[in-house]
Scaffold this motif. Structure first.
Motif, PDB file in Angstrom:
ATOM      1  N   MET A 155     -10.903  -5.823   0.767  1.00 46.76           N
ATOM      2  CA  MET A 155     -11.556  -5.167  -0.430  1.00 46.76           C
ATOM      3  C   MET A 155     -11.643  -3.469   0.719  1.00 46.76           C
ATOM      4  O   MET A 155     -12.767  -3.413   1.670  1.00 46.76           O
ATOM      5  CB  MET A 155     -12.655  -5.728  -1.388  1.00 46.76           C
ATOM      6  CG  MET A 155     -11.748  -6.505  -2.289  1.00 46.76           C
ATOM      7  SD  MET A 155     -10.712  -5.460  -3.752  1.00 46.76           S
ATOM      8  CE  MET A 155     -11.400  -4.912  -4.385  1.00 46.76           C
ATOM      9  N   VAL A 156     -11.161  -2.346  -0.088  1.00 46.26           N
ATOM     10  CA  VAL A 156     -11.970  -1.594   0.419  1.00 46.26           C
ATOM     11  C   VAL A 156     -12.327  -0.742  -0.857  1.00 46.26           C
ATOM     12  O   VAL A 156     -12.663  -0.183  -1.796  1.00 46.26           O
ATOM     13  CB  VAL A 156     -10.383  -0.474   0.924  1.00 46.26           C
ATOM     14  CG1 VAL A 156     -11.238   1.270   1.292  1.00 46.26           C
ATOM     15  CG2 VAL A 156      -9.798  -1.138   2.026  1.00 46.26           C
ATOM     16  N   HIS A 157     -13.951   0.136   0.070  1.00 43.55           N
ATOM     17  CA  HIS A 157     -14.860   0.044  -0.732  1.00 43.55           C
ATOM     18  C   HIS A 157     -14.165   2.014  -1.742  1.00 43.55           C
ATOM     19  O   HIS A 157     -13.481   2.766  -0.441  1.00 43.55           O
ATOM     20  CB  HIS A 157     -15.863   0.204  -0.718  1.00 43.55           C
ATOM     21  CG  HIS A 157     -17.441   0.475  -1.821  1.00 43.55           C
ATOM     22  ND1 HIS A 157     -17.356   1.938  -2.150  1.00 43.55           N
ATOM     23  CD2 HIS A 157     -17.696   0.077  -2.989  1.00 43.55           C
ATOM     24  CE1 HIS A 157     -18.218   1.501  -3.398  1.00 43.55           C
ATOM     25  NE2 HIS A 157     -18.812   0.703  -4.239  1.00 43.55           N
TER      26      HIS A 157
ATOM     27  N   GLU B  64     -15.440   3.765   0.959  1.00 41.67           N
ATOM     28  CA  GLU B  64     -14.802   4.316   2.367  1.00 41.67           C
ATOM     29  C   GLU B  64     -13.781   4.893   2.212  1.00 41.67           C
ATOM     30  O   GLU B  64     -13.884   6.231   3.372  1.00 41.67           O
ATOM     31  CB  GLU B  64     -14.482   2.522   3.216  1.00 41.67           C
ATOM     32  CG  GLU B  64     -15.397   1.477   3.108  1.00 41.67           C
ATOM     33  CD  GLU B  64     -15.228   1.039   3.532  1.00 41.67           C
ATOM     34  OE1 GLU B  64     -14.580   0.139   4.748  1.00 41.67           O
ATOM     35  OE2 GLU B  64     -15.143   0.078   2.177  1.00 41.67           O
TER      36      GLU B  64
ATOM     37  N   ARG C 163      -4.028   2.754  -4.297  1.00 44.03           N
ATOM     38  CA  ARG C 163      -3.592   1.769  -2.949  1.00 44.03           C
ATOM     39  C   ARG C 163      -4.651   0.935  -3.046  1.00 44.03           C
ATOM     40  O   ARG C 163      -4.762  -0.647  -2.404  1.00 44.03           O
ATOM     41  CB  ARG C 163      -2.340   2.008  -2.405  1.00 44.03           C
ATOM     42  CG  ARG C 163      -0.852   2.696  -3.014  1.00 44.03           C
ATOM     43  CD  ARG C 163      -0.163   2.772  -2.208  1.00 44.03           C
ATOM     44  NE  ARG C 163       1.466   2.719  -2.652  1.00 44.03           N
ATOM     45  CZ  ARG C 163       2.483   2.798  -1.992  1.00 44.03           C
ATOM     46  NH1 ARG C 163       2.750   2.214  -0.773  1.00 44.03           N
ATOM     47  NH2 ARG C 163       3.630   3.861  -2.333  1.00 44.03           N
ATOM     48  N   TRP C 164      -5.258   1.905  -2.050  1.00 42.50           N
ATOM     49  CA  TRP C 164      -6.307   0.806  -0.536  1.00 42.50           C
ATOM     50  C   TRP C 164      -7.225   0.120  -1.365  1.00 42.50           C
ATOM     51  O   TRP C 164      -7.438  -1.130  -0.555  1.00 42.50           O
ATOM     52  CB  TRP C 164      -6.681   1.905   0.558  1.00 42.50           C
ATOM     53  CG  TRP C 164      -5.937   2.640   0.811  1.00 42.50           C
ATOM     54  CD1 TRP C 164      -4.738   3.413   1.231  1.00 42.50           C
ATOM     55  CD2 TRP C 164      -6.357   3.984   2.131  1.00 42.50           C
ATOM     56  NE1 TRP C 164      -4.032   3.774   2.142  1.00 42.50           N
ATOM     57  CE2 TRP C 164      -5.470   4.342   2.202  1.00 42.50           C
ATOM     58  CE3 TRP C 164      -6.701   4.380   2.239  1.00 42.50           C
ATOM     59  CZ2 TRP C 164      -4.834   5.423   3.671  1.00 42.50           C
ATOM     60  CZ3 TRP C 164      -7.222   5.962   2.924  1.00 42.50           C
ATOM     61  CH2 TRP C 164      -5.925   5.937   4.045  1.00 42.50           C
ATOM     62  N   PRO C 165      -7.987   0.077  -2.064  1.00 42.97           N
ATOM     63  CA  PRO C 165      -8.870  -0.739  -2.722  1.00 42.97           C
ATOM     64  C   PRO C 165      -8.772  -2.728  -2.146  1.00 42.97           C
ATOM     65  O   PRO C 165      -9.075  -3.170  -2.417  1.00 42.97           O
ATOM     66  CB  PRO C 165      -9.119  -0.714  -4.039  1.00 42.97           C
ATOM     67  CG  PRO C 165      -9.187   1.145  -3.809  1.00 42.97           C
ATOM     68  CD  PRO C 165      -7.924   0.726  -3.261  1.00 42.97           C
ATOM     69  N   ASP C 166      -6.930  -2.545  -2.980  1.00 39.79           N
ATOM     70  CA  ASP C 166      -6.668  -4.332  -3.314  1.00 39.79           C
ATOM     71  C   ASP C 166      -5.248  -4.021  -1.776  1.00 39.79           C
ATOM     72  O   ASP C 166      -5.318  -5.354  -1.395  1.00 39.79           O
ATOM     73  CB  ASP C 166      -5.806  -3.666  -4.537  1.00 39.79           C
ATOM     74  CG  ASP C 166      -6.309  -3.463  -5.680  1.00 39.79           C
ATOM     75  OD1 ASP C 166      -7.636  -4.062  -5.671  1.00 39.79           O
ATOM     76  OD2 ASP C 166      -5.750  -3.519  -6.804  1.00 39.79           O
TER      77      ASP C 166
ATOM     78  N   GLY D 144      -5.838  -3.447   0.922  1.00 43.82           N
ATOM     79  CA  GLY D 144      -6.606  -2.750   2.106  1.00 43.82           C
ATOM     80  C   GLY D 144      -6.550  -1.220   3.538  1.00 43.82           C
ATOM     81  O   GLY D 144      -5.309  -0.913   2.545  1.00 43.82           O
TER      82      GLY D 144
END
Length: 429
Positions: A1-3, A6, A46-49, A51
């Protein structure tokens, strides 16, 4: 997971690089900003799920380019725009988000960033516009953040940014690094803009707090960027050294309730040893180059201060000599005022006051503050009180005003008993 935090950090670090590349590709600052904003919006989705991609900045640049192409296609009314979109894409099928941007090499990105920095600092723009554009395009600060930093309404700052970008467009200001005789003067402007950002953070011109940490950190980041982009420019290294050595004292410059603490009274155990070591290392590198400039000399002065474990150990004679070199190089009243402070430490307050009184700096609050302190040290309390009050009238910063009011109270109630604010500059910082 990406917060999300970040992604926000990546935005701050990579926004300028991404915009710089897209300005070259699209030929428009506004189009580049819109495309990069679209790409980061997609990254947030996109990135939170999914990566982080292997190269976040490559993903952003590729996605931004593709979004710009899509927009061109939607707006295209003829073959010319369709051809432009095809040219931007580079092939019939295009890239998928996550691909590295085709044709974008490290050296190219470096060149793009340099071009954008020099465009932001073009002499056709006034200094306030240069600062705002640099913070917006290279720093990734939002309009609201920049407006807050300079205490103007957000719509006002938005208009300034629009006008500045419009001037670049309408005047056809070239998106390039100047060469030949142009370069030294333009580099001077670039470094001055970064130092203005730092100074506004280090000693805010107005507002309740003495320090704006966010602006100090942004100036340091920009200073590192410029030094990395132009490693053979000694003044870029000198500026970064100067900012590091000053910023190292930040934790000791204010009391727990935000009050101003002069250099002579600071708890030096609170100074940041790592920043001092890095700044002094850069100063030594500059000395080996033997191509002195104003920022290198100011950094050397502050390196001398950072060598003193206690105020009494400060080598004021060396500082005075360095200010003499700086004054010969930049014969301005402000440099002369700084030298007068050092002169007072070496030859006494009477010599310092004589050097101050010939300066025409009546509009500058530090002129009055320095003069007030020297008068106080000479026992001329009535004149000192008047000078402190003149200094109050010329500062918009609450912490500085509170400090000056405290000086006046001390003089009018207890007489001359305050320690001298020995200082590397009139601010005692």
């Amino acid at each position: 997971m990406v917060h999300i935090s970040e992604i926000g950090q990546i935005f701050r670090e990579e926004y300028g690089r991404s915009v710089a590349v897209l300005v070259r590709v699209l030929g428009s600052i506004d189009a580049a900003e819109d495309a990069v904003q679209d790409a980061f919006t997609e990254a947030v989705a996109r990135w939170p799920d999914a990566g982080l991609p292997p190269s976040p900045v490559g993903w952003i640049i590729t996605t931004a380019r593709n979004r710009a192409i899509d927009r061109l296609r939607r707006e295209a009314s003829g073959r010319e725009k369709l051809a432009q979109a095809a040219l931007l894409r580079g092939d019939e099928h295009g890239d998928e988000p996550g691909d590295e941007p085709e044709g974008i090499e490290v050296d190219s990105v470096v060149d793009d960033q340099l071009r954008l920095i020099f465009t932001c600092c073009h002499p056709a723009l006034n200094r306030s516009a240069q600062v705002a554009l640099t913070l917006k395009l290279l720093g990734g600060l939002g309009t609201a953040e920049i407006a807050h930093a300079f205490l103007v309404p957000e719509p006002t700052m938005a208009q300034r940014l629009v006008r500045a970008k419009g001037k670049i467009r309408d005047a056809r200001i070239p998106y390039r690094v100047p060469s030949g005789a142009e370069l030294p003067e333009r580099m001077k402007s670039v470094l001055a803009v970064v130092y203005l950002v730092f100074n506004e953070g280090y000693a805010a011109s107005s507002g309740p707090g003495l320090v704006r940490e966010d602006l100090c950190q942004e100036a340091l980041r920009l200073g590192r960027l410029i030094m990395e982009l132009m490693p053979d420019e000694p003044e870029a290294k000198g500026l970064l050294a100067l900012m590091l050595l000053l910023n190292a004292r930040r934790a000791a410059r204010t009391t727990s309730d935000g009050g101003l603490v002069l250099l002579a009274h600071q708890d030096r155990s609170l100074w940041d040893a790592d920043q001092i070591a890095e700044g002094q290392s850069f100063v030594r590198q500059c000395l080996k180059r033997n191509q002195p400039g104003p920022y290198q000399l100011q950094a050397a002065i502050n390196a001398v201060h950072s060598d003193a474990a206690q105020p009494a150990n400060t080598d004021w004679r060396q500082i005075l000599a360095l200010y003499g070199q700086l004054l010969a190089m930049e014969p301005t009243p402000v440099v002369a005022l700084n030298r007068a402070v050092a002169l007072a430490e070496v030859e006494g307050p009477a010599a310092g006051l004589a050097a101050v009184d010939v300066l025409e700096l009546g509009h500058y609050y530090l002129f009055h503050a320095v003069r007030a302190d020297l008068l106080r040290r000479l026992g001329r309390n009535t004149e000192a009180v008047a000078a402190y009050r003149a200094a109050e009238e010329h500062t918009g910063n609450d912490a500085e005003r509170d400090f000056l009011e405290g000086r006046v109270r001390a003089l009018t109630t207890t007489g001359p008993g305050l320690a001298a604010p020995t200082s590397d500059d009139p601010h005692g910082r």
